[in-house]
Design a protein around this motif. Structure first.
Motif, PDB file in Angstrom:
ATOM      1  N   THR A 187      49.102  39.214  35.027  1.00  0.00           N
ATOM      2  CA  THR A 187      47.903  39.924  34.614  1.00  0.00           C
ATOM      3  C   THR A 187      47.023  40.015  35.843  1.00  0.00           C
ATOM      4  OG1 THR A 187      46.834  37.892  33.866  1.00  0.00           O
ATOM      5  CG2 THR A 187      47.971  39.208  32.194  1.00  0.00           C
ATOM      6  N   ALA A 188      46.255  41.078  35.915  1.00  0.00           N
ATOM      7  CA  ALA A 188      45.389  41.287  37.072  1.00  0.00           C
ATOM      8  C   ALA A 188      44.006  41.689  36.593  1.00  0.00           C
ATOM      9  CB  ALA A 188      45.960  42.393  37.966  1.00  0.00           C
ATOM     10  N   ARG A 189      43.029  41.294  37.361  1.00  0.00           N
ATOM     11  CA  ARG A 189      41.675  41.778  37.091  1.00  0.00           C
ATOM     12  C   ARG A 189      41.556  43.121  37.773  1.00  0.00           C
ATOM     13  NH1 ARG A 189      37.518  38.339  34.948  1.00  0.00           N
ATOM     14  NH2 ARG A 189      38.260  36.217  34.903  1.00  0.00           N
TER      15      ARG A 189
ATOM     16  N   VAL B 139      44.562  34.439  51.165  1.00  0.00           N
ATOM     17  CA  VAL B 139      45.173  34.280  49.850  1.00  0.00           C
ATOM     18  C   VAL B 139      44.905  32.854  49.392  1.00  0.00           C
ATOM     19  CG1 VAL B 139      47.326  34.352  48.520  1.00  0.00           C
ATOM     20  CG2 VAL B 139      47.001  35.936  50.426  1.00  0.00           C
ATOM     21  N   ALA B 140      44.312  32.704  48.210  1.00  0.00           N
ATOM     22  CA  ALA B 140      44.005  31.376  47.672  1.00  0.00           C
ATOM     23  C   ALA B 140      44.584  31.273  46.267  1.00  0.00           C
ATOM     24  CB  ALA B 140      42.491  31.172  47.637  1.00  0.00           C
ATOM     25  N   VAL B 141      44.858  30.028  45.833  1.00  0.00           N
ATOM     26  CA  VAL B 141      45.435  29.802  44.510  1.00  0.00           C
ATOM     27  C   VAL B 141      44.603  28.769  43.762  1.00  0.00           C
ATOM     28  CG1 VAL B 141      47.485  29.063  43.223  1.00  0.00           C
ATOM     29  CG2 VAL B 141      47.749  30.228  45.402  1.00  0.00           C
ATOM     30  N   LYS B 142      44.332  29.060  42.493  1.00  0.00           N
ATOM     31  CA  LYS B 142      43.708  28.102  41.578  1.00  0.00           C
ATOM     32  C   LYS B 142      44.732  27.837  40.486  1.00  0.00           C
ATOM     33  CE  LYS B 142      40.058  30.964  41.798  1.00  0.00           C
ATOM     34  NZ  LYS B 142      39.093  31.823  41.192  1.00  0.00           N
TER      35      LYS B 142
ATOM     36  N   LEU C  22      46.445  25.610  33.534  1.00  0.00           N
ATOM     37  CA  LEU C  22      47.341  24.795  32.721  1.00  0.00           C
ATOM     38  C   LEU C  22      48.755  25.353  32.688  1.00  0.00           C
ATOM     39  CD1 LEU C  22      45.020  23.924  29.715  1.00  0.00           C
ATOM     40  CD2 LEU C  22      45.725  22.434  31.593  1.00  0.00           C
ATOM     41  N   ALA C  23      48.891  26.639  32.434  1.00  0.00           N
ATOM     42  CA  ALA C  23      50.219  27.245  32.356  1.00  0.00           C
ATOM     43  C   ALA C  23      50.506  28.127  33.565  1.00  0.00           C
ATOM     44  CB  ALA C  23      50.353  28.065  31.079  1.00  0.00           C
ATOM     45  N   ALA C  24      49.528  28.922  33.954  1.00  0.00           N
ATOM     46  CA  ALA C  24      49.721  29.862  35.064  1.00  0.00           C
ATOM     47  C   ALA C  24      48.589  29.687  36.059  1.00  0.00           C
ATOM     48  CB  ALA C  24      49.739  31.293  34.531  1.00  0.00           C
ATOM     49  N   GLY C  25      48.866  29.964  37.312  1.00  0.00           N
ATOM     50  CA  GLY C  25      47.840  29.900  38.340  1.00  0.00           C
ATOM     51  C   GLY C  25      47.224  31.266  38.562  1.00  0.00           C
ATOM     52  N   THR C  26      46.065  31.261  39.203  1.00  0.00           N
ATOM     53  CA  THR C  26      45.394  32.511  39.560  1.00  0.00           C
ATOM     54  C   THR C  26      45.414  32.646  41.069  1.00  0.00           C
ATOM     55  OG1 THR C  26      43.959  32.387  37.629  1.00  0.00           O
ATOM     56  CG2 THR C  26      43.251  33.838  39.408  1.00  0.00           C
ATOM     57  N   ILE C  27      45.900  33.772  41.547  1.00  0.00           N
ATOM     58  CA  ILE C  27      45.958  34.066  42.970  1.00  0.00           C
ATOM     59  C   ILE C  27      44.798  34.985  43.308  1.00  0.00           C
ATOM     60  CG2 ILE C  27      47.324  35.096  44.836  1.00  0.00           C
ATOM     61  CD1 ILE C  27      49.817  34.601  43.003  1.00  0.00           C
ATOM     62  N   ASP C  28      43.987  34.594  44.268  1.00  0.00           N
ATOM     63  CA  ASP C  28      42.910  35.448  44.774  1.00  0.00           C
ATOM     64  C   ASP C  28      43.377  36.065  46.082  1.00  0.00           C
ATOM     65  OD1 ASP C  28      41.242  34.746  42.688  1.00  0.00           O
ATOM     66  OD2 ASP C  28      40.133  33.255  43.833  1.00  0.00           O
ATOM     67  N   VAL C  29      43.568  37.368  46.078  1.00  0.00           N
ATOM     68  CA  VAL C  29      43.925  38.088  47.297  1.00  0.00           C
ATOM     69  C   VAL C  29      42.626  38.670  47.839  1.00  0.00           C
ATOM     70  CG1 VAL C  29      45.338  39.930  48.298  1.00  0.00           C
ATOM     71  CG2 VAL C  29      46.213  38.612  46.346  1.00  0.00           C
ATOM     72  N   LEU C  30      42.119  38.066  48.910  1.00  0.00           N
ATOM     73  CA  LEU C  30      40.842  38.472  49.481  1.00  0.00           C
ATOM     74  C   LEU C  30      41.036  39.665  50.403  1.00  0.00           C
ATOM     75  CD1 LEU C  30      39.652  34.873  50.352  1.00  0.00           C
ATOM     76  CD2 LEU C  30      39.071  36.198  48.324  1.00  0.00           C
ATOM     77  N   LEU C  31      40.265  40.716  50.121  1.00  0.00           N
ATOM     78  CA  LEU C  31      40.314  41.956  50.888  1.00  0.00           C
ATOM     79  C   LEU C  31      38.908  42.230  51.401  1.00  0.00           C
ATOM     80  CD1 LEU C  31      42.272  43.862  48.128  1.00  0.00           C
ATOM     81  CD2 LEU C  31      43.237  43.001  50.260  1.00  0.00           C
ATOM     82  N   PRO C  32      38.736  43.081  52.390  1.00  0.00           N
ATOM     83  CA  PRO C  32      37.384  43.417  52.828  1.00  0.00           C
ATOM     84  C   PRO C  32      36.579  44.023  51.664  1.00  0.00           C
ATOM     85  CG  PRO C  32      38.994  44.225  54.400  1.00  0.00           C
ATOM     86  CD  PRO C  32      39.755  43.756  53.182  1.00  0.00           C
ATOM     87  N   GLY C  33      35.584  43.300  51.188  1.00  0.00           N
ATOM     88  CA  GLY C  33      34.723  43.804  50.123  1.00  0.00           C
ATOM     89  C   GLY C  33      35.267  43.694  48.715  1.00  0.00           C
ATOM     90  N   ALA C  34      36.403  43.051  48.486  1.00  0.00           N
ATOM     91  CA  ALA C  34      36.978  42.962  47.140  1.00  0.00           C
ATOM     92  C   ALA C  34      37.906  41.760  47.031  1.00  0.00           C
ATOM     93  CB  ALA C  34      37.748  44.232  46.816  1.00  0.00           C
TER      94      ALA C  34
ATOM     95  N   PHE D 188      54.452  32.546  44.785  1.00  0.00           N
ATOM     96  CA  PHE D 188      54.167  33.958  44.999  1.00  0.00           C
ATOM     97  C   PHE D 188      53.044  34.129  46.022  1.00  0.00           C
ATOM     98  CE2 PHE D 188      52.609  38.231  43.479  1.00  0.00           C
ATOM     99  CZ  PHE D 188      53.763  38.927  43.785  1.00  0.00           C
ATOM    100  N   ALA D 189      52.014  33.294  45.940  1.00  0.00           N
ATOM    101  CA  ALA D 189      50.908  33.349  46.907  1.00  0.00           C
ATOM    102  C   ALA D 189      51.413  33.069  48.324  1.00  0.00           C
ATOM    103  CB  ALA D 189      49.816  32.358  46.531  1.00  0.00           C
ATOM    104  N   GLY D 190      52.315  32.104  48.469  1.00  0.00           N
ATOM    105  CA  GLY D 190      52.895  31.813  49.778  1.00  0.00           C
ATOM    106  C   GLY D 190      53.676  33.002  50.327  1.00  0.00           C
ATOM    107  N   GLN D 191      54.395  33.679  49.453  1.00  0.00           N
ATOM    108  CA  GLN D 191      55.139  34.864  49.873  1.00  0.00           C
ATOM    109  C   GLN D 191      54.192  35.984  50.314  1.00  0.00           C
ATOM    110  OE1 GLN D 191      57.321  34.942  46.122  1.00  0.00           O
ATOM    111  NE2 GLN D 191      59.260  34.714  47.258  1.00  0.00           N
ATOM    112  N   VAL D 192      53.093  36.160  49.579  1.00  0.00           N
ATOM    113  CA  VAL D 192      52.097  37.177  49.956  1.00  0.00           C
ATOM    114  C   VAL D 192      51.479  36.812  51.304  1.00  0.00           C
ATOM    115  CG1 VAL D 192      49.866  38.227  49.362  1.00  0.00           C
ATOM    116  CG2 VAL D 192      51.578  37.844  47.569  1.00  0.00           C
TER     117      VAL D 192
END
Length: 134
Positions: free
Chosen positions: A12-14, A92-95, A98-110, A122-126
């Motif tokens: 899922t993505a925001r 790229v950061a990971v939180k 309980l079941a799934a982690g959230t990956i924050d892909v930091l971009l300029p301004g977003a 997956f975050a490590g691969q990114v």
């Protein structure tokens, strides 16, 4: 020439631009049960009011692509697809949840947030693919 796929995940993505395309009453008519619909709509919105959209995240050697699944394309108006050039990834950061982690892909301004199983990997691969693009 097509790019080689490194990894792909159901996620899922925001998607900030996503808005509900149907009124809740129309969704209720499709579902038939008010309580179920309310729970689904609340889940889409998440805690901050920005909807989580279900679909698939695909990482290639040059891009991170998210595309909503067909159900989410029906209920969300606006863009339900995100294509990120890995050269623009700042961090790229990971939180871990309980079941799934959230990956924050930091971009300029977003920030593109992805929630999936195997988030650390997956975050490590990114992170590695983005470093190789620079």
């Amino acid at each position: 020439m097509s790019e080689q796929v490194i990894a792909s995940r159901t996620a899922t993505a925001r998607v900030v631009e996503a808005e509900l395309a149907m009124e809740p009453a129309a969704v209720m008519a499709l579902r038939g049960r008010e309580n179920t619909v309310d729970a689904v709509l609340e889940w889409f919105r998440g805690f901050s009011g920005v909807p989580w959209v279900g679909g698939r995240a695909t990482l290639t050697e040059r891009r991170l692509h998210f595309e909503a699944d067909s159900l989410n394309k029906m209920v969300h108006a606006g863009p339900t697809e995100v294509d990120v050039d890995l050269r623009h990834v700042v961090d790229v950061a990971v939180k871990q949840g309980l079941a799934a982690g959230t990956i924050d892909v930091l971009l300029p301004g977003a920030v593109l947030q992805l929630r999936c199983l195997g988030a650390q990997r997956f975050a490590g691969q990114v992170r590695r693919a983005a470093a190789e693009c620079r």
